[in-house]
Scaffold this active site. Structure first.
Site, mmCIF file in Angstrom:
data_model
loop_
_atom_site.group_PDB
_atom_site.id
_atom_site.type_symbol
_atom_site.label_atom_id
_atom_site.label_comp_id
_atom_site.label_asym_id
_atom_site.label_seq_id
_atom_site.Cartn_x
_atom_site.Cartn_y
_atom_site.Cartn_z
ATOM 1 N N LYS A 128 -41.053 -16.948 -2.648
ATOM 2 C CA LYS A 128 -40.243 -15.966 -1.927
ATOM 3 C C LYS A 128 -41.062 -15.371 -0.786
ATOM 4 O O LYS A 128 -42.231 -15.022 -0.954
ATOM 5 C CB LYS A 128 -39.781 -14.876 -2.890
ATOM 6 C CG LYS A 128 -38.890 -13.814 -2.264
ATOM 7 C CD LYS A 128 -38.473 -12.802 -3.315
ATOM 8 C CE LYS A 128 -37.638 -11.675 -2.745
ATOM 9 N NZ LYS A 128 -37.253 -10.690 -3.771
ATOM 10 N N SER B 216 -32.806 -9.221 -3.617
ATOM 11 C CA SER B 216 -33.408 -9.776 -2.426
ATOM 12 C C SER B 216 -33.915 -11.210 -2.613
ATOM 13 O O SER B 216 -34.383 -11.828 -1.664
ATOM 14 C CB SER B 216 -34.580 -8.884 -1.987
ATOM 15 O OG SER B 216 -35.583 -8.814 -2.995
ATOM 16 N N SER C 96 -33.507 -7.509 -8.016
ATOM 17 C CA SER C 96 -33.591 -8.594 -7.041
ATOM 18 C C SER C 96 -33.798 -9.981 -7.625
ATOM 19 O O SER C 96 -33.712 -10.973 -6.896
ATOM 20 C CB SER C 96 -34.712 -8.307 -6.040
ATOM 21 O OG SER C 96 -34.358 -7.227 -5.223
#
Length: 485
Positions: A86, A163, A187
């Site tokens: 990520k 996210s 997230s």
């Protein structure tokens, strides 16, 4: 190895990370074949979903070549498994991390790996790119001026969540079977729910955050993965957890490997059901239906399920979380200004991020101290609750997957606040309290979008969550690969 460096997409998609590593270990699969299949899948689908926003193919092949030269190509718990990181506070030596922000788009490449990345590489994983994150991971969709919109593989007009939306979309579309993700307010769990994959948020401090910083958001933020299978999540947590050098935070070792836990049938569990969204947002009827059906499935499995009211003051919860995340953003922006040697450029941040930053400048030291104290008090309240129950069941979100654009940081602050509450009414609590929680894909809306159910446990009880997740996966298997048009 005598295996061929090529494999079909059908063969690739049939494997989870555990099966890939097993094939490499027994010589039936070549790491190069797995990597090339992942790259081919990425080339085919990512232009449509926009999940993998940075490619590091050369890094992956260099790593593979080095392992071949050293004779370690088939060694490691995850040998040959393609991996994505990520793009948020996670560093791969020689590559840039932008945190989804134009403000960091031209930062120098990292000079060292994050601890968790080193553990993935040491286990034999082949990292070939980074997945999209919204700016500084501040919202529950993955849309940004830096990277554009990440689309949900189940319906391209809808959000993939945030996210870690890039990670979840990459897994749901079959680019990789498992992808690194982080969770500071939901997230991991929210995108897992929206994209129909499995997502575990570990106990605070279970996985390493350093060496750049050993704690994110007072421990509210932690890292792990999203995956298609439960066993992959367990295996990745076995590889990544544990104390890192220099960190003042660590947990006791679990009694047995997590991949063994998910194979164990849990005893009859006492499960409390929470159906009230902590923001006061009404629960969508379709989500309520899946929650009711999940209760029935749990009872069929022999578990005791009863309604539960949480002992936590929502205002105190969200104030503590908002203060902490806002001040963390302020520190990150100030660090960037110091590196640039000048104030932040005008309009460098998304409108909502800018508003959060302005609010954070008004936070006093006393307010931040009280926020940290509230983290501890809420954590204790929740731990005491688990004296009488084993797990908590709730929806992951109170509202169905939103269309793209609804909860973007590019909107006005007022519009953003109006719509964000539908996605954060259940998840934030486990971040503030520190308990582990998981999203399990147990439903589909009438429009064909996944619906996730969340289970939370007491501190350090990931093993119990894995046991139940394995049981649910076996009894009520889910489909993680939508038919992309």
């Amino acid at each position: 190895m005598t295996t061929t460096p090529f494999m079909s997409q059908a063969d690739y998609l049939a494997l989870d990370a555990t099966a890939m590593a097993e094939g490499v270990h027994n010589g039936s699969l070549a790491p190069e074949a797995l990597l090339r299949a992942a790259l081919e899948r990425c080339d085919q689908l990512d232009p449509t979903i926009n999940a993998v926003v940075m490619r590091h193919d050369d890094h992956a092949f260099a790593q593979l070549k080095a392992r071949q030269a050293a004779g370690t190509e088939g060694k490691g718990a995850l040998a040959g498994v393609p991996m994505l990181l990520k793009d948020l506070n996670t560093y791969l030596a020689g590559t840039v991390t932008t945190n989804g922000s134009r403000l960091l788009g031209d930062t120098p490449p990292a000079t060292a790996n994050s601890t968790v990345v080193k553990r993935y590489l040491d286990a034999g994983m082949l990292v070939f790119g980074k997945t999209a994150s919204p700016e500084f991971g501040m919202t529950t969709t993955t849309e940004s001026s830096q990277w554009g919109r990440t689309r949900n593989p189940w319906n391209l007009d809808y959000s993939a969540g945030g996210s870690s939306g890039g990670a979840a979309a990459a897994v749901a579309s079959g680019i990789v079977p498992v992808a690194h993700a982080t969770d500071g307010g939901g997230s991991i769990r929210i995108p897992a729910a929206y994209c129909g994959v499995f997502g575990m948020k570990p106990t605070r401090y279970r996985t390493p955050q350093g060496p750049n910083s050993f704690e994110g958001w007072f421990g509210a933020s932690c890292g792990h993965v999203v995956s298609r299978s439960v066993r992959d999540s367990a295996l990745l947590l076995d590889v990544s957890h544990g104390h890192e050098r220099g960190s003042p935070y660590w947990l006791a070792e679990p009694p047995r490997p997590f991949r063994e836990e998910m194979l164990r049938t849990p005893a009859a569990l006492r499960i409390g059901v929470v159906s009230a969204d902590m923001t006061g947002t009404p629960l969508d009827p379709e989500i309520a239906e899946v929650l009711e059906r999940t209760v029935g499935q749990l009872r069929e499995l022999g578990h005791q399920v009863q309604p539960l009211t949480l002992p936590v003051d929502p205002q105190r919860l969200y104030a503590a979380h908002g203060t902490t995340s806002g001040v963390a953003l302020l520190a990150a922006v100030r660090d960037r200004e110091a590196a640039l040697g000048r104030p932040m450029p005008a309009h460098a941040l998304e409108p909502v991020t800018q508003r959060v930053l302005e609010q954070a400048t008004q936070a006093s030291a006393e307010r931040l101290y009280r926020a940290r104290r509230d983290f501890e008090a809420i954590g204790l309240q929740m731990e005491l609750l688990f004296d009488d129950i084993d797990l908590i069941l709730s929806p992951v979100t109170g509202q169905l997957t939103p269309p793209l654009g609804r909860v973007s940081l590019q909107n006005s602050y007022e519009d953003y606040i109006k719509h964000i509450v539908g996605s954060i009414g259940f998840t934030v609590l486990a971040n503030v309290s520190g308990q582990p929680a998981m999203s399990v894909p147990l439903g589909i809306s009438r429009d064909g979008l996944p619906i996730g159910m969340m289970f939370s446990a007491a501190h350090c009880q990931e093993g119990l969550l894995f046991q139940l997740a394995g049981q649910l996966e076996q009894q009520h298997p889910w489909t993680c690969l939508p038919a992309l048009q």
